[in-house]
Write an enzyme that holds these catalytic residues in place. Structure first.
Site, mmCIF file in Angstrom:
data_model
loop_
_atom_site.group_PDB
_atom_site.id
_atom_site.type_symbol
_atom_site.label_atom_id
_atom_site.label_comp_id
_atom_site.label_asym_id
_atom_site.label_seq_id
_atom_site.Cartn_x
_atom_site.Cartn_y
_atom_site.Cartn_z
ATOM 1 C CG ASP A 81 -77.024 -68.435 -78.961
ATOM 2 O OD1 ASP A 81 -77.016 -68.124 -77.756
ATOM 3 O OD2 ASP A 81 -77.557 -69.479 -79.386
ATOM 4 C CB ALA A 83 -70.392 -70.045 -77.406
ATOM 5 C CE LYS A 94 -75.441 -71.708 -78.807
ATOM 6 N NZ LYS A 94 -75.522 -70.943 -77.549
ATOM 7 N N GLY A 95 -74.969 -75.093 -75.035
ATOM 8 C CA GLY A 95 -75.940 -75.934 -74.328
ATOM 9 C C GLY A 95 -75.826 -75.846 -72.821
ATOM 10 N N GLY A 96 -74.943 -74.958 -72.349
ATOM 11 C CA GLY A 96 -74.839 -74.754 -70.897
ATOM 12 C C GLY A 96 -76.180 -74.356 -70.300
ATOM 13 C CD GLU A 103 -78.669 -72.026 -77.348
ATOM 14 O OE1 GLU A 103 -78.641 -71.098 -76.527
ATOM 15 O OE2 GLU A 103 -77.925 -73.019 -77.262
ATOM 16 C CE LYS A 121 -68.763 -68.421 -71.186
ATOM 17 N NZ LYS A 121 -70.010 -68.013 -71.773
HETATM 18 C C1 5RP Z 1 -77.496 -71.925 -73.735
HETATM 19 C C2 5RP Z 1 -76.154 -71.590 -74.274
HETATM 20 C C3 5RP Z 1 -75.540 -70.302 -73.846
HETATM 21 O O1 5RP Z 1 -75.411 -69.477 -74.950
HETATM 22 C C4 5RP Z 1 -74.207 -70.593 -73.210
HETATM 23 O O2 5RP Z 1 -74.400 -71.459 -72.107
HETATM 24 C C5 5RP Z 1 -73.523 -69.301 -72.740
HETATM 25 O O3 5RP Z 1 -74.248 -68.720 -71.707
HETATM 26 P P1 5RP Z 1 -73.808 -67.361 -71.011
HETATM 27 O O4 5RP Z 1 -73.928 -66.277 -72.030
HETATM 28 O O5 5RP Z 1 -74.792 -67.202 -69.866
HETATM 29 O O6 5RP Z 1 -72.383 -67.513 -70.523
HETATM 30 O O7 5RP Z 1 -75.570 -72.305 -75.053
HETATM 31 O O8 5RP Z 1 -77.903 -73.209 -74.144
#
Ligand code: 5RP
Length: 234
Positions: A81, A83, A94-96, A103, A121
């Site tokens: 996943d 972050a 997380k949670g963007g 998740e 990040k």
């Molecule tokens: C979704 C998330 C994503 O993993 C997090 O926002 C990172 O996103 P990206 O890979 O597009 O930068 O937590 O809820």
């Protein structure tokens, strides 16, 4: 899509073995990984995925990655996943993408979690990214007040909550689970474990975006390579 994210997603394949059941994360980096899994499957690997969002399920179908419902798996070998922030102890925000509840359920149920990110990040401290908290719509203002108190008690700076809006701008964003997201301005979260614990005690909080002690690997992509880091045994 950035090459750094692509390199992180590609490096995560090193952890994937034939026959695995994988937790499939959400977000742009996780979707790059899912596309690579599709390629592995076309080349003969046997894999199946447990999606952490409806968007991820759509992406997996698009790449012909077989899916299995969470309630039908007896084991998830590895979750991969993205972050929003990662600290040196592998604590995460997380949670963007508003998928944090599913998740976290899947990461927690997995043998191991690998996080794929680009170097932007990686942070010395968590908190510059507003902390997403998934809340039940019922009594949301009451819950928001309790969240603010928890943030103050755990010495987060700049406490403030904003109800996340949907992309169309027609109202609050509704998560896959039917909840709202409060984005909490923290600036600095000095003790992520304490903040996590206090938030978890609030009844209207369905889940918060602090992932403490869940990531076993962090894979950081750069434009020309990726580095796999493994958490040190306690
Ligand atoms: C979704 C998330 C994503 O993993 C997090 O926002 C990172 O996103 P990206 O890979 O597009 O930068 O937590 O809820």
């Amino acid at each position: 899509m950035s090459q750094a994210k692509q390199n992180a997603a590609h490096a995560a394949l090193e952890l994937v073995e034939d026959g695995m059941t994988l937790g499939l994360g959400s977000g742009s980096t996780a979707e790059l990984f899912i596309a690579l899994l599709g390629k592995q499957i076309r080349q003969g690997m046997s894999l199946r995925g447990v999606p952490t969002s409806e968007a991820t399920a759509d992406c997996a179908r698009q790449h012909n990655v077989p899916l299995i419902e969470p309630d039908k798996v007896d084991r998830i070998h590895l979750t991969v996943d993205g972050a929003d922030e990662v600290d040196p102890e592998f604590n995460l925000i997380k949670g963007g993408g508003a998928c944090l509840l599913r998740e976290k359920i899947i990461a927690h149920a997995s043998d191991r979690m690998a996080v794929i990110v680009d170097a932007s990040k990686m942070k010395k401290n968590l908190g510059a990214f507003p902390l997403p908290v998934e809340v039940d719509p019922f009594g949301m203002a009451l819950t928001a007040e309790k969240i603010l108190l928890a943030l103050q008690e755990s010495k987060c700076r700049g406490t403030d909550t904003t109800l996340r809006q949907n992309k169309a701008g027609t109202g609050p964003l509704i998560t896959d689970g039917g909840h709202y997201i409060l984005d909490c301005k923290c600036e600095l979260i000095p003790d992520p474990a304490q903040t996590a614990q206090l938030l978890s005690q609030i009844p209207g909080v369905m889940e918060h975006g602090l992932f403490i002690g869940l990531a076993a690997y962090v894979i950081v992509g750069a434009p020309d390579h990726a580095k796999i880091m493994e958490i040190k045994a306690a």
